[in-house]
Design a protein around this motif. Structure first.
Motif, PDB file in Angstrom:
ATOM      1  N   HIS A 289       9.800  -6.381  12.240  1.00 44.42           N
ATOM      2  CA  HIS A 289       9.698  -5.481  11.089  1.00 44.42           C
ATOM      3  C   HIS A 289       8.509  -5.965  10.256  1.00 44.42           C
ATOM      4  CE1 HIS A 289      12.182  -2.574   8.400  1.00 44.42           C
ATOM      5  NE2 HIS A 289      11.012  -2.743   7.815  1.00 44.42           N
ATOM      6  N   TRP A 290       7.347  -6.034  10.942  1.00 43.21           N
ATOM      7  CA  TRP A 290       6.028  -6.122  10.305  1.00 43.21           C
ATOM      8  C   TRP A 290       5.531  -7.518   9.928  1.00 43.21           C
ATOM      9  CZ3 TRP A 290       6.701  -1.650   6.195  1.00 43.21           C
ATOM     10  CH2 TRP A 290       7.122  -0.468   6.851  1.00 43.21           C
TER      11      TRP A 290
ATOM     12  N   ASN B 281      10.480  -1.916  14.421  1.00 43.22           N
ATOM     13  CA  ASN B 281      10.676  -0.975  13.343  1.00 43.22           C
ATOM     14  C   ASN B 281       9.355  -0.275  13.053  1.00 43.22           C
ATOM     15  OD1 ASN B 281      12.237   0.083  10.914  1.00 43.22           O
ATOM     16  ND2 ASN B 281      10.364  -0.710   9.966  1.00 43.22           N
TER      17      ASN B 281
ATOM     18  N   PHE C  93       4.506   3.144  13.887  1.00 43.73           N
ATOM     19  CA  PHE C  93       3.589   3.977  13.070  1.00 43.73           C
ATOM     20  C   PHE C  93       3.054   3.154  11.906  1.00 43.73           C
ATOM     21  CE2 PHE C  93       2.781   8.222  10.855  1.00 43.73           C
ATOM     22  CZ  PHE C  93       2.511   7.720   9.581  1.00 43.73           C
ATOM     23  N   CYS C  94       3.947   2.546  11.146  1.00 42.53           N
ATOM     24  CA  CYS C  94       3.511   1.816   9.953  1.00 42.53           C
ATOM     25  C   CYS C  94       2.747   0.556  10.325  1.00 42.53           C
ATOM     26  CB  CYS C  94       4.716   1.469   9.075  1.00 42.53           C
ATOM     27  SG  CYS C  94       5.496   2.925   8.347  1.00 42.53           S
TER      28      CYS C  94
ATOM     29  N   LEU D   4      -0.679   1.907   8.968  1.00 41.94           N
ATOM     30  CA  LEU D   4      -0.838   1.377   7.612  1.00 41.94           C
ATOM     31  C   LEU D   4      -1.471  -0.010   7.645  1.00 41.94           C
ATOM     32  CD1 LEU D   4       2.555   2.505   5.958  1.00 41.94           C
ATOM     33  CD2 LEU D   4       0.501   3.859   6.437  1.00 41.94           C
TER      34      LEU D   4
ATOM     35  N   ASN E   5      -5.286   2.626   7.485  1.00 41.47           N
ATOM     36  CA  ASN E   5      -5.706   2.805   6.087  1.00 41.47           C
ATOM     37  C   ASN E   5      -5.569   1.521   5.271  1.00 41.47           C
ATOM     38  OD1 ASN E   5      -2.986   2.669   5.504  1.00 41.47           O
ATOM     39  ND2 ASN E   5      -2.808   4.745   4.674  1.00 41.47           N
TER      40      ASN E   5
ATOM     41  N   ASN F 131      14.311   6.750  11.268  1.00 42.34           N
ATOM     42  CA  ASN F 131      14.157   6.488   9.833  1.00 42.34           C
ATOM     43  C   ASN F 131      13.601   7.742   9.175  1.00 42.34           C
ATOM     44  OD1 ASN F 131      14.880   3.899  10.520  1.00 42.34           O
ATOM     45  ND2 ASN F 131      12.926   2.951   9.956  1.00 42.34           N
TER      46      ASN F 131
ATOM     47  N   ALA G 144      -2.878   8.409   6.172  1.00 41.05           N
ATOM     48  CA  ALA G 144      -2.559   7.359   7.133  1.00 41.05           C
ATOM     49  C   ALA G 144      -2.821   7.750   8.577  1.00 41.05           C
ATOM     50  CB  ALA G 144      -1.083   6.982   6.982  1.00 41.05           C
TER      51      ALA G 144
ATOM     52  N   TRP H 124       8.012  10.274  -3.509  1.00 39.39           N
ATOM     53  CA  TRP H 124       8.355  11.020  -2.310  1.00 39.39           C
ATOM     54  C   TRP H 124       9.248  12.208  -2.651  1.00 39.39           C
ATOM     55  CZ3 TRP H 124       9.966   6.165   1.041  1.00 39.39           C
ATOM     56  CH2 TRP H 124       8.828   5.360   1.212  1.00 39.39           C
TER      57      TRP H 124
ATOM     58  N   GLU I  18      17.517   4.153   9.028  1.00 38.88           N
ATOM     59  CA  GLU I  18      17.131   3.983   7.624  1.00 38.88           C
ATOM     60  C   GLU I  18      17.118   5.339   6.943  1.00 38.88           C
ATOM     61  OE1 GLU I  18      13.489   1.945   6.570  1.00 38.88           O
ATOM     62  OE2 GLU I  18      13.810   0.466   8.162  1.00 38.88           O
TER      63      GLU I  18
ATOM     64  N   GLU J 145       9.480  -4.355  -1.818  1.00 38.74           N
ATOM     65  CA  GLU J 145       9.155  -3.045  -1.243  1.00 38.74           C
ATOM     66  C   GLU J 145       7.654  -2.977  -0.891  1.00 38.74           C
ATOM     67  OE1 GLU J 145      10.754  -0.645   0.168  1.00 38.74           O
ATOM     68  OE2 GLU J 145       8.907   0.511   0.353  1.00 38.74           O
ATOM     69  N   TRP J 146       7.233  -3.898  -0.001  1.00 36.28           N
ATOM     70  CA  TRP J 146       5.882  -3.891   0.568  1.00 36.28           C
ATOM     71  C   TRP J 146       4.812  -3.724  -0.523  1.00 36.28           C
ATOM     72  CZ3 TRP J 146       6.834  -6.264   4.754  1.00 36.28           C
ATOM     73  CH2 TRP J 146       7.963  -5.966   5.505  1.00 36.28           C
TER      74      TRP J 146
ATOM     75  N   PHE K 224      15.235   0.117  -3.773  1.00 36.71           N
ATOM     76  CA  PHE K 224      15.938   0.941  -2.795  1.00 36.71           C
ATOM     77  C   PHE K 224      17.384   0.487  -2.573  1.00 36.71           C
ATOM     78  CE2 PHE K 224      11.694   2.378  -1.572  1.00 36.71           C
ATOM     79  CZ  PHE K 224      11.904   3.639  -1.011  1.00 36.71           C
TER      80      PHE K 224
END
Ligand code: GBH
Length: 467
Positions: A127-128, A171, A174-175, A179, A183, A302, A322, A343, A370, A425-426, A434
């Protein structure tokens, strides 16, 4: 309103899995203890201007030491499952080679305590939080990382596989790709659309190869999965130009990840859309797509928000945002009331997405891995309550949407709320909350929000209140 009084709650199927989700970097803290190596998020968050408020992975929720309390909270919620991720740099501080036993020992303690509490552990390998040393070798843009990830997967699975049945490789590739490398709003902060697509291919290949490697050493009842993020495409006008714009967006955003995993091929229209970057073809080797298509047992979904899409006046203008290589599309502003992250809220987007996925992947079980929302204004009252009516409304509306999809025959096996706790939160730092559970980051005091109490009722009754 129902004149006859309260309407009957909307029941979920027996055995529907209720849970909560988190990730390692967002909650653990303890970034320098027990031999953990630095991750790209330690580096990125220490770089001025990258994360709101200059926030870092310290202290996060101090979950590394406070996990017993967090498991006790999950028992209060009554959840059956907990989705969390392993920190690769705790287990392999330099991303390759040497294994840190103290890192594995933390996850032993966590898994054993979950099992003791009757909560099913669901492990996500990535998860990143890539080891910084791996990034120094090129990260997800360098194909060597594929086998390094497979080694890590084998190590983690060999160690915890006697107790953990549920394994997710990634996870949201895409991100991680778009991300992180496209971007640059996430670590490692690289801004290069071609690199984003190369990273996406290597993430997919690492997924497939790791599933195959883990299955080879697995007990038969173990399940392997991938978690993807989706944002339901919305067009205001049903004409050819709008449909074409939507096709491009969900092509690069969704089908680029889904098609190779489900069918062992990249969608031809998406390859054509991004051909001008000359990014994918050079990194796709013979046999890669067959490896990516290793069978999975379920797909993790998610979902947070829809995306409003329109055609741009100039078909070749690059679309800011993105999606690497996207041209000729306008992403329209979200329509309110918005969440704290800006959002749009649209629960029907989740129902439509689940129906779409069921059509894309007949026979493949889905799990909502998620879904959740941040809203400003969470504070603990003197009575020790947190009133969060907007988060509660978001939660219940999305649960009704999941149930509507199930009623239509979609095979949704469970729902994991994002997130158990307010956390890091990143790029938004700690400001965007959240959690179902409020965390005071100064005292580390946890307080169940009203949304947590509402969720506990849903879980206890296996039903969501009617609107
Ligand atoms: C999830 O990703 C993460 O898995 C989780 O760690 C995180 O805490 C949670 O959501 C809440 O953010 O506007 O084109 O740049 C979020 C999914 C997908 C939402 C990409 C933001 C930005 C697309 N994200 N999206 S764009």
């Amino acid at each position: 309103a129902d004149p006859a009084g309260a309407r009957k709650p909307l029941a979920f199927p027996p055995g529907f899995v209720w849970g909560t989700a988190t990730s390692s970097f967002q909650i653990e803290g303890a970034t320098t203890v027990d031999g953990r190596g630095p991750s790209i998020w330690d580096t990125f968050s220490a770089t001025p201007g990258k994360v709101d408020g200059g926030d870092t992975g310290e202290p996060a929720c101090e979950h590394y030491t406070r996990y017993p309390e967090d498991i006790a909270i999950m028992r209060r919620l009554g959840v059956a499952a907990y989705r969390f991720s392993l920190s690769w740099p705790r287990i392999q501080p330099t991303g390759a080679g040497a294994v840190e036993p103290r890192g594995l020992a933390f996850y032993d303690r966590l898994v054993d305590a979950l099992l003791e509490a009757g909560i099913e552990p669901m492990v996500t390998l990535y998860h990143w939080d890539l080891p910084q040393a791996s990034q120094d070798r090129g990260g997800w843009v360098n194909r060597d990382i594929v086998d390094e990830f497979v080694d890590y997967a084998r190590i983690a699975h060999a160690h915890l596989g006697d107790r953990v049945k549920q394994w997710t490789t990634f996870n949201e590739p895409f991100c991680a790709a778009y991300l992180g490398y496209g971007n640059g709003i996430h670590a490692p902060g690289i801004v290069d659309p071609a690199s984003a697509l190369k990273a996406a291919h290597h993430l997919l290949l690492a997924h497939g190869r790791a599933v195959t490697a883990m299955r080879a050493q697995a007990r038969p009842e173990q399940e392997f999965s991938l978690v993807l993020n989706f944002s339901t495409p919305r067009i205001a006008v049903q004409d050819q130009a709008h449909r074409e714009a939507a096709r491009k967006v969900e092509g690069i955003g969704h089908r680029l990840f889904l098609e190779p995993v489900l069918r062992g091929r990249y969608p031809a229209d998406v390859l054509a859309d991004v051909a001008h970057l000359d990014a994918l073809e050079p990194v796709i080797k013979d046999g890669d797509l067959a490896e990516i298509a290793a069978p999975i047992d379920w797909l993790g979904v998610n979902y947070y928000n829809p995306t409003r899409i329109a055609p741009a006046a100039d078909p070749l203008v690059e679309t800011p945002g993105a999606l690497p290589g996207l041209r000729g599309v306008e992403i329209l502003p979200a329509e309110g009331p918005l969440t704290h992250t800006g959002w749009e809220q649209e629960a029907d987007g989740l129902a439509d997405l689940l129906r779409w996925l069921a059509a894309q992947a007949p026979g493949l079980p889905l799990l909502v891995t998620e879904n959740g929302s941040a809203f400003p204004g969470d504070e603990v009252t003197p009575e020790g309550r947190v009133h969060d009516p907007e988060r509660t409304a978001y939660l219940l509306a999305h649960l009704r949407a999941v149930r509507a999809a199930i009623q239509d025959g979609v095979d949704v096996r469970g729902y994991l709320a994002w997130s158990l706790l307010d956390n890091f939160e990143w790029a938004f730092g700690y400001d965007k909350r959240f959690g179902l559970v409020h965390v005071d980051f100064a005292t580390q005091q946890r307080t169940l929000k009203d949304s947590a109490l509402a969720y506990a009722q849903v879980v206890a009754g296996n039903a969501v209140p009617a609107e």
